[in-house]
Write an enzyme that holds these catalytic residues in place. Structure first.
Site, PDB file in Angstrom:
ATOM      1  N   HIS A  25       0.838  -1.207   0.000  1.00 39.05           N
ATOM      2  CA  HIS A  25       0.000   0.000   0.000  1.00 39.05           C
ATOM      3  C   HIS A  25       0.875   1.260   0.000  1.00 39.05           C
ATOM      4  O   HIS A  25       0.590   2.239  -0.697  1.00 39.05           O
ATOM      5  CB  HIS A  25      -0.877   0.053   1.259  1.00 39.05           C
ATOM      6  CG  HIS A  25      -1.895  -1.042   1.376  1.00 39.05           C
ATOM      7  ND1 HIS A  25      -2.008  -1.839   2.489  1.00 39.05           N
ATOM      8  CD2 HIS A  25      -2.865  -1.457   0.522  1.00 39.05           C
ATOM      9  CE1 HIS A  25      -3.003  -2.692   2.319  1.00 39.05           C
ATOM     10  NE2 HIS A  25      -3.539  -2.491   1.139  1.00 39.05           N
ATOM     11  N   LYS A  55     -16.878  -6.829   7.593  1.00 38.79           N
ATOM     12  CA  LYS A  55     -15.653  -7.568   7.258  1.00 38.79           C
ATOM     13  C   LYS A  55     -14.908  -8.109   8.474  1.00 38.79           C
ATOM     14  O   LYS A  55     -13.913  -8.795   8.319  1.00 38.79           O
ATOM     15  CB  LYS A  55     -14.724  -6.670   6.434  1.00 38.79           C
ATOM     16  CG  LYS A  55     -14.975  -6.771   4.934  1.00 38.79           C
ATOM     17  CD  LYS A  55     -13.740  -6.308   4.178  1.00 38.79           C
ATOM     18  CE  LYS A  55     -13.778  -6.679   2.701  1.00 38.79           C
ATOM     19  NZ  LYS A  55     -12.568  -6.194   2.012  1.00 38.79           N
ATOM     20  N   ARG A  84      -2.066  -5.403  -8.328  1.00 38.22           N
ATOM     21  CA  ARG A  84      -0.934  -6.309  -8.125  1.00 38.22           C
ATOM     22  C   ARG A  84      -0.735  -7.236  -9.315  1.00 38.22           C
ATOM     23  O   ARG A  84       0.311  -7.843  -9.470  1.00 38.22           O
ATOM     24  CB  ARG A  84      -1.150  -7.142  -6.856  1.00 38.22           C
ATOM     25  CG  ARG A  84      -0.944  -6.339  -5.593  1.00 38.22           C
ATOM     26  CD  ARG A  84      -1.453  -7.078  -4.398  1.00 38.22           C
ATOM     27  NE  ARG A  84      -2.889  -7.287  -4.507  1.00 38.22           N
ATOM     28  CZ  ARG A  84      -3.656  -7.722  -3.522  1.00 38.22           C
ATOM     29  NH1 ARG A  84      -3.125  -8.030  -2.366  1.00 38.22           N
ATOM     30  NH2 ARG A  84      -4.948  -7.870  -3.698  1.00 38.22           N
ATOM     31  N   SER A 100      -2.935  -7.932   2.836  1.00 38.32           N
ATOM     32  CA  SER A 100      -3.189  -7.827   4.269  1.00 38.32           C
ATOM     33  C   SER A 100      -3.632  -9.178   4.830  1.00 38.32           C
ATOM     34  O   SER A 100      -3.286  -9.534   5.955  1.00 38.32           O
ATOM     35  CB  SER A 100      -4.268  -6.781   4.541  1.00 38.32           C
ATOM     36  OG  SER A 100      -3.815  -5.513   4.121  1.00 38.32           O
TER      37      SER A 100
HETATM   38  O1  PNS Z   1      -9.095  -2.771   0.400  1.00 40.85           O
HETATM   39  P1  PNS Z   1     -10.379  -3.213  -0.254  1.00 40.85           P
HETATM   40  O2  PNS Z   1     -11.185  -4.038   0.727  1.00 40.85           O
HETATM   41  O3  PNS Z   1     -10.135  -3.911  -1.550  1.00 40.85           O
HETATM   42  O4  PNS Z   1     -11.211  -1.857  -0.570  1.00 40.85           O
HETATM   43  C1  PNS Z   1     -12.508  -1.906  -1.145  1.00 40.85           C
HETATM   44  C2  PNS Z   1     -13.192  -0.506  -1.104  1.00 40.85           C
HETATM   45  C3  PNS Z   1     -13.197   0.048   0.301  1.00 40.85           C
HETATM   46  C4  PNS Z   1     -12.445   0.441  -2.002  1.00 40.85           C
HETATM   47  C5  PNS Z   1     -14.645  -0.673  -1.648  1.00 40.85           C
HETATM   48  O5  PNS Z   1     -15.269  -1.736  -0.994  1.00 40.85           O
HETATM   49  C6  PNS Z   1     -15.509   0.578  -1.478  1.00 40.85           C
HETATM   50  O6  PNS Z   1     -15.270   1.588  -2.099  1.00 40.85           O
HETATM   51  N1  PNS Z   1     -16.516   0.497  -0.599  1.00 40.85           N
HETATM   52  C7  PNS Z   1     -17.392   1.615  -0.273  1.00 40.85           C
HETATM   53  C8  PNS Z   1     -18.814   1.358  -0.731  1.00 40.85           C
HETATM   54  C9  PNS Z   1     -18.988   1.699  -2.193  1.00 40.85           C
HETATM   55  O7  PNS Z   1     -18.841   2.837  -2.605  1.00 40.85           O
HETATM   56  N2  PNS Z   1     -19.292   0.669  -2.989  1.00 40.85           N
HETATM   57  C10 PNS Z   1     -19.491   0.801  -4.414  1.00 40.85           C
HETATM   58  C11 PNS Z   1     -18.168   0.650  -5.124  1.00 40.85           C
HETATM   59  S1  PNS Z   1     -18.469   0.116  -6.748  1.00 40.85           S
END
Ligand code: PNS
Length: 160
Positions: free
Chosen positions: A17, A41, A90, A128
């Site tokens: 990150h 989560k 990645r 992670s």
């Molecule tokens: O580190 P991650 O778990 O891959 O991050 C995922 C994240 C937080 C970027 C994604 O789940 C998110 O943006 N969630 C917020 C809710 C939202 O806006 N969902 C619609 C996205 S298409």
């Protein structure tokens, strides 16, 4: 001023990150590393703990700060006066879901641009979830996370 949001779970933040954060900081005036406050989560670290660990890790990088958000990412992006979302890739396996997410966010708000940054080859296998597995079995984390994060993981998994 160009502001970008780098959203994620960051449970916990890794060198993978941080490599993305450093690259993003070269492209934007301000980068906000934003932890999704997602109770579904079952994260190992609370949102506050994750923000503190990120804050420590980015303290030497100009223009970068840590925050958290609830709800839709696009709403948070707008609330911060930002118009870009940073996501690290990645490899091919990340691409499909990331592309879908970028398309959906674009549909939700035309003005928001997703910027994909390739991870460093040396970090392409770091995640992670793997870090937490290694921590649970007392493995050496020094190559993957900053010292404060390794110490916090040791504390969390002590006695497991
Ligand atoms: O580190 P991650 O778990 O891959 O991050 C995922 C994240 C937080 C970027 C994604 O789940 C998110 O943006 N969630 C917020 C809710 C939202 O806006 N969902 C619609 C996205 S298409």
């Amino acid at each position: 001023m160009r502001i970008a949001i780098y959203p994620g779970s960051f449970d916990p933040i890794t060198y993978g990150h941080l490599d993305i954060v450093k690259r993003a900081a070269k492209l934007f005036d301000k980068v906000i590393v934003a932890v999704l406050n997602n109770l579904d989560k079952k994260p190992v670290f609370t949102t506050h703990e994750r923000i503190d660990l990120i804050g420590d890790a980015v303290s030497q990088i100009d223009g970068v700060s840590a925050d958290s958000f609830d709800g839709l990412l696009v709403d948070y992006v707008r609330s911060k006066g930002a118009d870009a979302v940073i996501r690290g890739l990645r490899g091919i396996s990340d691409f499909e879901s990331e592309f879908r997410m970028a398309q959906m966010n674009r549909k939700l708000d035309e003005g928001i641009i997703t910027v994909f940054l390739p991870s460093d080859a040396g970090n392409s296998y770091v995640s992670s979830s793997l870090i937490k597995q290694i921590a649970a079995y007392g493995g050496d984390l020094s190559e993957f996370v900053p010292v404060q994060v390794a110490a916090a993981l040791r504390d969390k998994f002590r006695g497991h």
